[in-house]
Design a protein around this motif. Sequence first.
Motif, short mmCIF file in Angstrom:
data_model
loop_
_atom_site.label_atom_id
_atom_site.label_comp_id
_atom_site.label_asym_id
_atom_site.label_seq_id
_atom_site.Cartn_x
_atom_site.Cartn_y
_atom_site.Cartn_z
N GLN A 196 0.88 -1.47 0.01
CA GLN A 196 0.05 -0.18 0.04
C GLN A 196 0.95 1.22 0.11
O GLN A 196 0.19 2.38 -0.15
N ALA A 197 2.16 1.23 0.49
CA ALA A 197 2.92 2.32 0.43
C ALA A 197 4.45 1.84 0.39
O ALA A 197 4.59 0.77 0.86
N ARG A 240 3.94 12.43 2.78
CA ARG A 240 3.13 11.62 1.83
C ARG A 240 3.15 12.22 0.48
O ARG A 240 2.72 13.27 0.33
N HIS A 241 3.51 11.22 -0.52
CA HIS A 241 3.73 11.96 -2.03
C HIS A 241 3.20 10.73 -2.94
O HIS A 241 3.94 9.81 -2.71
N LEU A 242 2.47 10.93 -3.68
CA LEU A 242 2.11 9.80 -4.68
C LEU A 242 3.05 9.99 -5.76
O LEU A 242 2.96 11.15 -6.54
N ARG A 243 3.86 8.91 -6.32
CA ARG A 243 4.51 9.00 -7.42
C ARG A 243 4.45 7.83 -8.26
O ARG A 243 4.67 6.84 -7.56
N GLU A 252 2.27 5.50 -2.97
CA GLU A 252 2.49 6.29 -1.94
C GLU A 252 3.82 6.16 -1.41
O GLU A 252 4.03 5.18 -0.94
N LEU A 264 6.24 7.42 1.54
CA LEU A 264 6.19 7.93 2.94
C LEU A 264 7.46 8.26 3.50
O LEU A 264 8.44 7.57 3.10
N SER A 271 -2.38 16.49 -7.16
CA SER A 271 -1.14 16.89 -6.23
C SER A 271 0.15 16.89 -6.88
O SER A 271 0.23 15.77 -7.78
#
Length: 426
Positions: A120-121, A154-157, A161, A163, A423
């Motif tokens: 998930q991350a 937190r950043h979506l790339r 996600e 962390l 974002s």
Amino acid sequence: MLLIPTEEALITEIRARLGTLPEKLGVAVSGGSDSMALLHLLNAMSRTSETEVYVATVDHGLRRESRQEAECVAARAAELGLQHDILTWHSPAESGNLQGEARAARYRLLAQWAKARGLQAVAVGHTADDQAETLVMRLRRASGVTGLSGMSVRHLRDGIELLRPLLRVHRKDLRSYLTDRNIPWIDDPSNNDTRFERVRVREALTALEPLGLTIDALTAVADNMRMADAALDHAMRVAAAQLGQVRLGAVVLDRAGFHDLQDEIARRLLVAAITYVSGADYPPRRAPLLDACHALREGRGLTLQGCQLVVKSNRIWVCREYEAVRETCIEPVSEQRSDVVWDNAWKMSVPPNIPHDTKLRALGDDGLRLMEDWRRHAVPREVLKPLPAVWQGGELIAVPPLEQSSVWSTAAMRLSETWATRSLSH
């Protein structure tokens, strides 16, 4: 910022940044002190939660020792009872920005790994030191509020996600934590190579500390700028709801309303429109964007980052630039496709038993000349030209986004209601 780098204090800091850990969490570990400390801290936290921790090391292959270092991380993960994967970059860049290319490859490989593992991350070990260095590097480039916000927790790339729970922790505290537990780490020699900008900035920060420009002061600035950035972004979204809509994959703005916006809100609104239409991961540079805002307010159109900006009567249209897709051609039959994706914007189902000479290419001026009624769609020709069209030889068969047909069923891949919510934080 932590006076005593105990494991309990460090875990408390991570919980303050992340809250509850996800059920399946990846950790990117290079072998350096920051990521090695993060690995042990998250592993300790997982013992009292339902979290499964997986570990990955990206081997860029840029140094002879890199594979051995990745294997050392694998051995350490095995000692902790954790699964580890080595992700190898098989195509090192030959461009002048080797560090930039390697960084992009690292995140791309991590995203692919996370999706394959069902994670998930992915947590990475950026620290307060990294945040301060990033801020100074962006100051040198005269960045605006968003750039000076630094890195976000937190950043979506690349669809996953990222962390960064250690952004308020000093590197020296993490090294003290590792040393107290006799946990080894690997020092990358490139961290002392002054050919790289970040190393030069790191040395400059040491010299600036007596003036009060400390790591803590700079990270506080980044926090303040992030709050200002969030406020400006909220104002942009309010303006977007009032002034904009999506039609045929293009963003349409009320021209008078755009003219009355403050410069920064107008710039952000244009960033949102361009990144939505183009699908780009990063916005255009600040100076060209401000020039574009000025041109639009004067009633002049232009092209920017694969988009055509068109002023028509009381509207501003931001659509895909025809030149960006002019050479695109898809042959569904020869490629045995049941559906096709056009420009990462449109997804179309291919009907059965179509002729073998069927092709998908942009409508263009040729297609418009064959459409006597194109004006009934009430959009500029610049919006129609980059749309995917079905051709057989020189005959125009269909323009799927314009037609409600079950033969070539078509769906936009980007939700129209999300055009101003994407974002672009770092």
